[in-house]
Motif scaffolding. Structure first.
Motif, short mmCIF file in Angstrom:
data_model
loop_
_atom_site.label_atom_id
_atom_site.label_comp_id
_atom_site.label_asym_id
_atom_site.label_seq_id
_atom_site.Cartn_x
_atom_site.Cartn_y
_atom_site.Cartn_z
N GLU A 1 -39.28 -9.85 -78.88
CA GLU A 1 -37.95 -9.94 -78.27
C GLU A 1 -37.91 -9.24 -76.91
OE1 GLU A 1 -33.31 -8.66 -79.17
OE2 GLU A 1 -34.64 -9.22 -80.83
N LYS A 2 -38.52 -8.05 -76.84
CA LYS A 2 -38.48 -7.27 -75.60
C LYS A 2 -39.27 -7.96 -74.49
CE LYS A 2 -37.37 -3.22 -73.61
NZ LYS A 2 -38.02 -1.96 -74.04
N VAL A 3 -40.42 -8.51 -74.85
CA VAL A 3 -41.31 -9.09 -73.84
C VAL A 3 -40.88 -10.50 -73.43
CG1 VAL A 3 -43.67 -9.89 -73.41
CG2 VAL A 3 -43.28 -7.68 -74.52
N SER A 4 -40.46 -11.31 -74.40
CA SER A 4 -40.11 -12.70 -74.10
C SER A 4 -38.66 -12.88 -73.67
CB SER A 4 -40.38 -13.58 -75.32
OG SER A 4 -39.41 -13.36 -76.33
N ASP B 1 -36.55 -15.28 -83.91
CA ASP B 1 -36.18 -16.60 -84.44
C ASP B 1 -36.03 -17.63 -83.33
OD1 ASP B 1 -33.94 -15.15 -83.59
OD2 ASP B 1 -32.60 -16.10 -85.03
N GLU B 2 -35.45 -17.22 -82.19
CA GLU B 2 -35.30 -18.14 -81.06
C GLU B 2 -36.65 -18.45 -80.42
OE1 GLU B 2 -32.39 -16.87 -78.25
OE2 GLU B 2 -30.86 -16.47 -79.78
N PHE B 3 -37.51 -17.44 -80.34
CA PHE B 3 -38.85 -17.64 -79.79
C PHE B 3 -39.63 -18.64 -80.65
CE2 PHE B 3 -43.36 -16.73 -79.40
CZ PHE B 3 -43.54 -16.63 -78.02
N CYS C 1 -45.54 -3.16 -89.65
CA CYS C 1 -46.08 -3.52 -88.33
C CYS C 1 -45.48 -4.82 -87.78
CB CYS C 1 -47.59 -3.67 -88.41
SG CYS C 1 -48.50 -2.12 -88.44
N HIS C 2 -45.31 -5.82 -88.64
CA HIS C 2 -44.86 -7.12 -88.13
C HIS C 2 -43.37 -7.15 -87.83
CE1 HIS C 2 -48.88 -8.00 -89.48
NE2 HIS C 2 -48.85 -9.07 -88.71
N ASP C 3 -42.62 -6.20 -88.40
CA ASP C 3 -41.24 -6.03 -87.96
C ASP C 3 -41.20 -5.39 -86.58
OD1 ASP C 3 -39.90 -7.09 -90.27
OD2 ASP C 3 -40.51 -5.29 -91.34
N VAL C 4 -42.14 -4.50 -86.31
CA VAL C 4 -42.27 -3.93 -84.97
C VAL C 4 -42.65 -5.03 -83.98
CG1 VAL C 4 -43.58 -2.31 -83.53
CG2 VAL C 4 -42.81 -1.62 -85.82
N LEU C 5 -43.53 -5.93 -84.40
CA LEU C 5 -43.91 -7.04 -83.52
C LEU C 5 -42.72 -7.95 -83.23
CD1 LEU C 5 -47.45 -7.92 -84.90
CD2 LEU C 5 -46.89 -6.98 -82.64
N SER C 6 -41.79 -8.06 -84.17
CA SER C 6 -40.56 -8.81 -83.90
C SER C 6 -39.84 -8.22 -82.69
CB SER C 6 -39.65 -8.79 -85.12
OG SER C 6 -38.45 -9.50 -84.88
N ALA C 7 -39.79 -6.89 -82.65
CA ALA C 7 -39.15 -6.21 -81.51
C ALA C 7 -39.95 -6.39 -80.23
CB ALA C 7 -38.98 -4.73 -81.83
N VAL C 8 -41.27 -6.35 -80.35
CA VAL C 8 -42.14 -6.55 -79.18
C VAL C 8 -41.90 -7.94 -78.59
CG1 VAL C 8 -44.54 -6.86 -78.44
CG2 VAL C 8 -43.92 -4.91 -79.89
N PRO D 1 -30.54 -1.55 -89.72
CA PRO D 1 -29.75 -1.68 -88.49
C PRO D 1 -30.23 -2.83 -87.62
CG PRO D 1 -31.40 0.01 -88.19
CD PRO D 1 -31.56 -0.50 -89.61
N ASP D 2 -29.63 -2.98 -86.43
CA ASP D 2 -30.13 -3.95 -85.46
C ASP D 2 -31.53 -3.56 -85.02
OD1 ASP D 2 -29.96 -2.58 -82.53
OD2 ASP D 2 -28.35 -1.83 -83.84
N ILE D 3 -32.21 -4.48 -84.38
CA ILE D 3 -33.64 -4.30 -84.14
C ILE D 3 -33.96 -3.14 -83.19
CG2 ILE D 3 -33.76 -5.98 -82.22
CD1 ILE D 3 -36.49 -6.86 -83.50
N MET D 4 -33.14 -2.91 -82.18
CA MET D 4 -33.44 -1.82 -81.25
C MET D 4 -33.13 -0.46 -81.87
SD MET D 4 -35.01 -3.28 -78.94
CE MET D 4 -35.33 -5.01 -78.57
#
Length: 447
Positions: A244-247, A252-254, A235-242, A208-211
């Motif tokens: 996105e949420k924080v930045s 990919d844009e980050f 873990c690193h897929d979770v960091l992808s969400a982190v 699904p989508d990240i959230m």
């Protein structure tokens, strides 16, 4: 050099998620290599490595190979062999695109370190500060047992644990039993391999989508108590969400804004544009003495956009672009005068970040450290100081040696990565040439 004879039947490859997407370390990383100082200006043609690569291609173990090796901040030496497709006429060159798979993890790890440098998160900050649904997690009493046989988590999941695979999370390529089935049913599998079904490889529910991914993950129990066990995970897929949420930017844009753009990494990303499909190497499965194409470049699944920017397995790029990332690590955050992170941040990310409570016995990193997405040296003969790197599921391998001042990446495309010793032994090939210990024609490319 012992070469496998053509016509000898090879056993059928196992397309388990573990073998296809998870057998991806750098083996006994630099084990037994002499701890000598290597001159940055040292010239070498890498005859041993070149011979090994040419033999792989000549014996049709792979269609093509490439190695990119550089000292300090100097331009790298590039060694290419073979073609993008078996029997094809397009040679491997600087434009060839490789599926990097878990070589994505150190990139995501260093992106996370940038947020730590920015002061937006901290190394030992609980994940629940960012995603409250991860507070009060439950943990399996038996990692392979019933998912309702649980106990409360004794500690919170932290950013450090996510960087080092010690958060207690599962992985469909590693986990077994009911929790693996639950992950598959929830779409918590982010690796992409082929448009066609692979024997023994359960695709599971679409990702699904990240959230939504994060919400579903939070509703399932952990496999281990946080901080207690090194276990390869999502873990690193979770960091992808982190990130996105924080930045406020998807991963990919980050990466484009903070790393890829500033470093001039123009041929790396999460999907291959249609007009670049001709540069994507075919991916194969060695079977019964032949190579079976499982993801041809022209019709690759990587021509599609992924559900989100996978932090663990998603990148495709040229060897030269990934070398820019390695060059940045070797320059402690700076390439050609462009600084993307402070030296202390890069050094911290490449250091051993494992929690002191984490058990690594019997794992891929036993007797090694682990940093922000890659294996790190502990200062022993088997784990030299200053080394940091990881590999990818399609047989790739990349590392830096900050003490001896060089970086190296080896690229090819075959599943599973442990079918040949190229990935696990790539660092040994490089060191053997650099120390003058390589014997052209010596070695073993057989499984």
């Amino acid at each position: 050099m012992t070469i496998e004879k053509r016509g000898i039947a090879m056993p059928e490859p196992s397309f388990s998620r573990r073998s296809v997407l998870g057998g991806i370390g750098v083996g006994a990383f630099l084990a037994g290599m002499p701890g000598i100082a290597l001159a940055k200006e040292m010239g070498t043609s890498f005859p041993g490595l070149t011979k090994i690569m040419n033999d792989y291609v000549a014996e049709k173990k792979v269609a093509g190979m490439q190695a990119v090796i550089g000292f300090g901040q100097a331009a790298p030496q590039v060694i290419s062999a073979g073609t993008l497709a078996l029997g094809g006429d397009k040679l491997v060159d600087s434009n060839t695109l490789w599926r990097l798979y878990s070589q994505t993890k150190p990139v995501t790890g260093m992106a996370t370190m940038m947020l730590i440098e920015d002061g937006l998160i901290s190394l030992d900050q609980p994940l629940s500060d960012i995603f409250p649904e991860f507070a009060d997690m439950q943990v399996l009493l038996d990692p392979e047992g019933a998912i309702d046989n649980v106990e409360p988590a004794k500690l919170p999941i932290t950013i450090r644990q996510l960087l080092t695979h010690t958060a207690g999370l599962g992985y469909t390529i590693i986990s077994k039993g009911p929790i693996q089935k639950a992950y598959l049913a929830a779409g918590l599998s982010t690796g992409r391999a082929s448009r066609s079904p692979l024997p023994g490889f359960d695709r599971g529910t679409p990702t699904p989508d990240i959230m939504t991914f994060m919400k579903r993950l939070s509703e399932l129990p952990l496999v281990y108590q946080p901080g207690t066990q090194w276990s390869y995970s999502i873990c690193h897929d979770v960091l992808s969400a982190v990130i996105e949420k924080v930045s406020g930017k998807p991963l990919d844009e980050f990466l484009q804004a903070r790393m890829f753009g500033p470093l001039g990494m123009s041929n790396i990303g999460y999907h291959v544009p249609a007009d670049q499909a001709h540069n994507l190497a075919d991916n194969y499965a060695p079977f019964a003495g032949s190579l079976i194409p499982i993801d041809p470049g022209a019709t690759s699944i990587f021509l599609d956009e992924p559900p989100f920017a996978f932090g663990a397995t998603g990148l495709v790029g040229t060897a030269s672009d990934y070398d820019r990332f390695l060059q940045m690590l070797l320059g402690f955050g700076t390439v050609d005068g462009v600084q993307v992170m402070k030296p202390e941040t890069a050094k911290l990310g490449m250091s051993n970040l494992l929690p002191e409570t984490a058990n690594t016995k019997g794992t891929w990193i036993a007797n090694h450290g682990f940093g922000a997405g890659g294996r790190s040296g502990l200062g022993t003969a088997a784990s030299p100081t200053g080394t940091f790197g990881w590999g990818g599921a399609a047989g790739t391998s990349a590392f830096v040696d900050t003490v001896r001042g060089f970086r190296a990446g080896g690229y090819t495309q075959y599943f599973p990565s442990n079918r040949y010793p190229f990935q696990s032994d790539f660092p040994k090939y490089v060191y053997a040439d650099l120390t003058g210990e390589a014997e052209v024609g010596a070695g073993n490319t057989s499984p």
